[in-house]
Design a protein around this motif. Structure first.
Motif, PDB file in Angstrom:
ATOM      1  N   THR A 179       0.833  -1.202   0.000  1.00 55.08           N
ATOM      2  CA  THR A 179       0.000   0.000   0.000  1.00 55.08           C
ATOM      3  C   THR A 179       0.869   1.254   0.000  1.00 55.08           C
ATOM      4  OG1 THR A 179      -1.742  -1.203   1.178  1.00 55.08           O
ATOM      5  CG2 THR A 179      -1.847   1.211   1.238  1.00 55.08           C
ATOM      6  N   ALA A 180       1.880   1.281   0.863  1.00 54.95           N
ATOM      7  CA  ALA A 180       2.780   2.435   0.936  1.00 54.95           C
ATOM      8  C   ALA A 180       3.526   2.630  -0.386  1.00 54.95           C
ATOM      9  CB  ALA A 180       3.772   2.279   2.087  1.00 54.95           C
ATOM     10  N   GLY A 181       3.935   1.545  -1.021  1.00 59.49           N
ATOM     11  CA  GLY A 181       4.611   1.645  -2.315  1.00 59.49           C
ATOM     12  C   GLY A 181       3.735   2.286  -3.371  1.00 59.49           C
ATOM     13  N   ASN A 182       2.460   1.929  -3.366  1.00 58.29           N
ATOM     14  CA  ASN A 182       1.521   2.543  -4.311  1.00 58.29           C
ATOM     15  C   ASN A 182       1.288   4.012  -3.982  1.00 58.29           C
ATOM     16  OD1 ASN A 182      -0.023   0.549  -6.331  1.00 58.29           O
ATOM     17  ND2 ASN A 182       0.680  -0.571  -4.543  1.00 58.29           N
ATOM     18  N   LEU A 183       1.173   4.341  -2.708  1.00 61.81           N
ATOM     19  CA  LEU A 183       0.997   5.736  -2.311  1.00 61.81           C
ATOM     20  C   LEU A 183       2.236   6.566  -2.630  1.00 61.81           C
ATOM     21  CD1 LEU A 183      -0.784   5.143   1.085  1.00 61.81           C
ATOM     22  CD2 LEU A 183      -1.782   6.269  -0.916  1.00 61.81           C
ATOM     23  N   LYS A 184       3.411   5.957  -2.476  1.00 62.77           N
ATOM     24  CA  LYS A 184       4.671   6.669  -2.730  1.00 62.77           C
ATOM     25  C   LYS A 184       4.723   7.223  -4.152  1.00 62.77           C
ATOM     26  CE  LYS A 184       8.546   4.729  -3.713  1.00 62.77           C
ATOM     27  NZ  LYS A 184       9.896   4.335  -4.010  1.00 62.77           N
ATOM     28  N   SER A 185       4.084   6.522  -5.091  1.00 63.11           N
ATOM     29  CA  SER A 185       4.102   6.995  -6.481  1.00 63.11           C
ATOM     30  C   SER A 185       3.387   8.342  -6.646  1.00 63.11           C
ATOM     31  CB  SER A 185       3.482   5.942  -7.403  1.00 63.11           C
ATOM     32  OG  SER A 185       2.080   5.847  -7.171  1.00 63.11           O
ATOM     33  N   LEU A 186       2.552   8.718  -5.668  1.00 67.83           N
ATOM     34  CA  LEU A 186       1.835   9.994  -5.721  1.00 67.83           C
ATOM     35  C   LEU A 186       2.561  11.116  -4.991  1.00 67.83           C
ATOM     36  CD1 LEU A 186      -1.731   8.617  -4.904  1.00 67.83           C
ATOM     37  CD2 LEU A 186      -0.767   9.106  -7.173  1.00 67.83           C
ATOM     38  N   LEU A 187       3.648  10.779  -4.316  1.00 64.21           N
ATOM     39  CA  LEU A 187       4.350  11.731  -3.456  1.00 64.21           C
ATOM     40  C   LEU A 187       5.540  12.364  -4.171  1.00 64.21           C
ATOM     41  CD1 LEU A 187       4.318   9.562  -0.224  1.00 64.21           C
ATOM     42  CD2 LEU A 187       2.900  11.564  -0.722  1.00 64.21           C
ATOM     43  N   PRO A 188       6.034  13.482  -3.638  1.00 65.88           N
ATOM     44  CA  PRO A 188       7.228  14.107  -4.225  1.00 65.88           C
ATOM     45  C   PRO A 188       8.404  13.113  -4.239  1.00 65.88           C
ATOM     46  CG  PRO A 188       6.223  15.569  -2.607  1.00 65.88           C
ATOM     47  CD  PRO A 188       5.513  14.249  -2.500  1.00 65.88           C
ATOM     48  N   HIS A 189       9.230  13.239  -5.263  1.00 65.91           N
ATOM     49  CA  HIS A 189      10.380  12.346  -5.429  1.00 65.91           C
ATOM     50  C   HIS A 189      11.656  13.066  -5.031  1.00 65.91           C
ATOM     51  CE1 HIS A 189       7.875   9.456  -7.497  1.00 65.91           C
ATOM     52  NE2 HIS A 189       7.436  10.419  -8.279  1.00 65.91           N
ATOM     53  N   PRO A 190      12.685  12.400  -4.576  1.00 63.64           N
ATOM     54  CA  PRO A 190      12.706  10.974  -4.262  1.00 63.64           C
ATOM     55  C   PRO A 190      12.190  10.728  -2.845  1.00 63.64           C
ATOM     56  CG  PRO A 190      14.896  11.879  -3.936  1.00 63.64           C
ATOM     57  CD  PRO A 190      14.016  13.014  -4.426  1.00 63.64           C
ATOM     58  N   SER A 191      11.463   9.653  -2.689  1.00 62.46           N
ATOM     59  CA  SER A 191      11.014   9.185  -1.387  1.00 62.46           C
ATOM     60  C   SER A 191      11.260   7.684  -1.342  1.00 62.46           C
ATOM     61  CB  SER A 191       9.528   9.487  -1.169  1.00 62.46           C
ATOM     62  OG  SER A 191       9.309  10.878  -1.049  1.00 62.46           O
ATOM     63  N   HIS A 192      11.542   7.178  -0.157  1.00 57.63           N
ATOM     64  CA  HIS A 192      11.899   5.764   0.003  1.00 57.63           C
ATOM     65  C   HIS A 192      11.079   5.147   1.130  1.00 57.63           C
ATOM     66  CE1 HIS A 192      15.306   6.733  -2.550  1.00 57.63           C
ATOM     67  NE2 HIS A 192      15.501   7.786  -1.776  1.00 57.63           N
ATOM     68  N   LEU A 193      10.872   3.840   1.027  1.00 58.67           N
ATOM     69  CA  LEU A 193      10.137   3.109   2.054  1.00 58.67           C
ATOM     70  C   LEU A 193      11.095   2.468   3.048  1.00 58.67           C
ATOM     71  CD1 LEU A 193       7.500   1.121  -0.059  1.00 58.67           C
ATOM     72  CD2 LEU A 193       7.259   3.382   0.988  1.00 58.67           C
ATOM     73  N   ALA A 194      10.734   2.527   4.312  1.00 52.95           N
ATOM     74  CA  ALA A 194      11.456   1.779   5.346  1.00 52.95           C
ATOM     75  C   ALA A 194      10.799   0.407   5.467  1.00 52.95           C
ATOM     76  CB  ALA A 194      11.386   2.524   6.673  1.00 52.95           C
ATOM     77  N   LEU A 195      11.406  -0.465   6.240  1.00 59.73           N
ATOM     78  CA  LEU A 195      10.813  -1.778   6.473  1.00 59.73           C
ATOM     79  C   LEU A 195       9.548  -1.641   7.314  1.00 59.73           C
ATOM     80  CD1 LEU A 195      14.023  -3.834   7.274  1.00 59.73           C
ATOM     81  CD2 LEU A 195      12.669  -3.881   5.165  1.00 59.73           C
ATOM     82  N   PRO A 196       8.563  -2.500   7.073  1.00 59.44           N
ATOM     83  CA  PRO A 196       7.340  -2.445   7.869  1.00 59.44           C
ATOM     84  C   PRO A 196       7.613  -2.756   9.338  1.00 59.44           C
ATOM     85  CG  PRO A 196       7.074  -3.915   5.977  1.00 59.44           C
ATOM     86  CD  PRO A 196       8.515  -3.536   6.045  1.00 59.44           C
ATOM     87  N   GLN A 197       6.852  -2.104  10.203  1.00 60.83           N
ATOM     88  CA  GLN A 197       6.895  -2.352  11.645  1.00 60.83           C
ATOM     89  C   GLN A 197       5.509  -2.828  12.059  1.00 60.83           C
ATOM     90  OE1 GLN A 197       9.830  -1.860  13.456  1.00 60.83           O
ATOM     91  NE2 GLN A 197      10.607  -1.584  11.389  1.00 60.83           N
ATOM     92  N   VAL A 198       5.449  -3.917  12.821  1.00 63.31           N
ATOM     93  CA  VAL A 198       4.171  -4.467  13.256  1.00 63.31           C
ATOM     94  C   VAL A 198       4.202  -4.630  14.769  1.00 63.31           C
ATOM     95  CG1 VAL A 198       2.534  -6.380  13.035  1.00 63.31           C
ATOM     96  CG2 VAL A 198       3.915  -5.691  11.045  1.00 63.31           C
ATOM     97  N   VAL A 199       3.191  -4.068  15.431  1.00 63.17           N
ATOM     98  CA  VAL A 199       3.052  -4.195  16.872  1.00 63.17           C
ATOM     99  C   VAL A 199       1.773  -4.975  17.143  1.00 63.17           C
ATOM    100  CG1 VAL A 199       2.729  -2.965  19.055  1.00 63.17           C
ATOM    101  CG2 VAL A 199       4.246  -2.019  17.287  1.00 63.17           C
ATOM    102  N   VAL A 200       1.910  -6.098  17.851  1.00 62.43           N
ATOM    103  CA  VAL A 200       0.761  -6.918  18.203  1.00 62.43           C
ATOM    104  C   VAL A 200       0.429  -6.667  19.666  1.00 62.43           C
ATOM    105  CG1 VAL A 200      -0.139  -9.267  18.379  1.00 62.43           C
ATOM    106  CG2 VAL A 200       1.406  -8.661  16.505  1.00 62.43           C
ATOM    107  N   GLY A 201      -0.831  -6.395  19.931  1.00 59.78           N
ATOM    108  CA  GLY A 201      -1.287  -6.117  21.286  1.00 59.78           C
ATOM    109  C   GLY A 201      -1.904  -4.743  21.354  1.00 59.78           C
ATOM    110  N   ARG A 202      -2.726  -4.541  22.357  1.00 60.01           N
ATOM    111  CA  ARG A 202      -3.365  -3.231  22.538  1.00 60.01           C
ATOM    112  C   ARG A 202      -2.320  -2.241  23.051  1.00 60.01           C
ATOM    113  NH1 ARG A 202      -8.953  -3.651  22.250  1.00 60.01           N
ATOM    114  NH2 ARG A 202      -9.712  -5.764  22.526  1.00 60.01           N
ATOM    115  N   ALA A 203      -2.089  -1.229  22.267  1.00 61.08           N
ATOM    116  CA  ALA A 203      -1.123  -0.204  22.647  1.00 61.08           C
ATOM    117  C   ALA A 203      -1.483   1.069  21.902  1.00 61.08           C
ATOM    118  CB  ALA A 203       0.297  -0.634  22.283  1.00 61.08           C
ATOM    119  N   GLU A 204      -1.284   2.179  22.543  1.00 53.88           N
ATOM    120  CA  GLU A 204      -1.517   3.447  21.874  1.00 53.88           C
ATOM    121  C   GLU A 204      -0.219   3.845  21.182  1.00 53.88           C
ATOM    122  OE1 GLU A 204      -3.087   7.967  22.711  1.00 53.88           O
ATOM    123  OE2 GLU A 204      -3.313   6.443  24.260  1.00 53.88           O
TER     124      GLU A 204
END
Length: 157
Positions: free
Chosen positions: A99-124
């Motif tokens: 999803t982020a890769g597809n959105l990045k195509s609409l953003l100013p260049h150059p922009s790069h993606l970092a690795l995904p971060q996933v948090v499991v559990g209820r946390a704010e």
């Protein structure tokens, strides 16, 4: 020349990208759901991808574990009763990466993606120094998932 007051991604574009990605990778189309004024504080999983470069921000998924397990089952072609925690983390992280890769195509260049971060559990989970640019609530296979785009300011030198 880009208007600095104009958001680089509209809510309509976000919905369009979510529809395309989810239809292609999860095998069925999502529907729009009512958007809450506040983010999920009861999310059981939060997956995010940072975009950095000419544009700085985050693409964030928040959902319940049942929704994340359904995403993993669809994305990895697994029996829903055999989905493991690692499958949930891998699938939600990869879905946000796509999803982020597809959105990045609409953003100013150059922009790069970092690795995904996933948090499991209820946390704010917070991203200080960011503001909400767009939020989409998605109904999918009887589940509700929220996707947000947060825009941040580049550090000053």
């Amino acid at each position: 020349m880009e208007d600095p007051n104009e958001p680089p991604i509209t809510p309509e574009q976000l919905h369009g990208i979510i529809w395309q990605v989810w239809t292609a990778y999860l095998g069925s189309s999502p529907t729009s759901a009512a958007v809450a004024d506040a983010p999920h504080t009861d999310a059981e999983i939060t997956a995010s991808v940072c975009i950095a470069g000419a544009w700085l921000g985050h693409v964030v998924l928040r959902s319940g574990l049942a929704a994340a397990a359904a995403i993993a089952a669809a994305m990895l072609d697994l029996d829903p009763t055999r989905v493991k925690p690692d499958d949930i983390q891998d699938a939600t992280g990869e879905l946000m990466n796509i999803t982020a890769g597809n959105l990045k195509s609409l953003l100013p260049h150059p922009s790069h993606l970092a690795l995904p971060q996933v948090v499991v559990g209820r946390a704010e989970i917070l991203w200080p120094g960011t503001q909400l640019l767009a939020r989409a609530a998605v109904g999918w296979n009887e589940h509700r998932v929220t996707i947000e785009i947060l825009h941040g300011e580049a550090p000053r030198r």
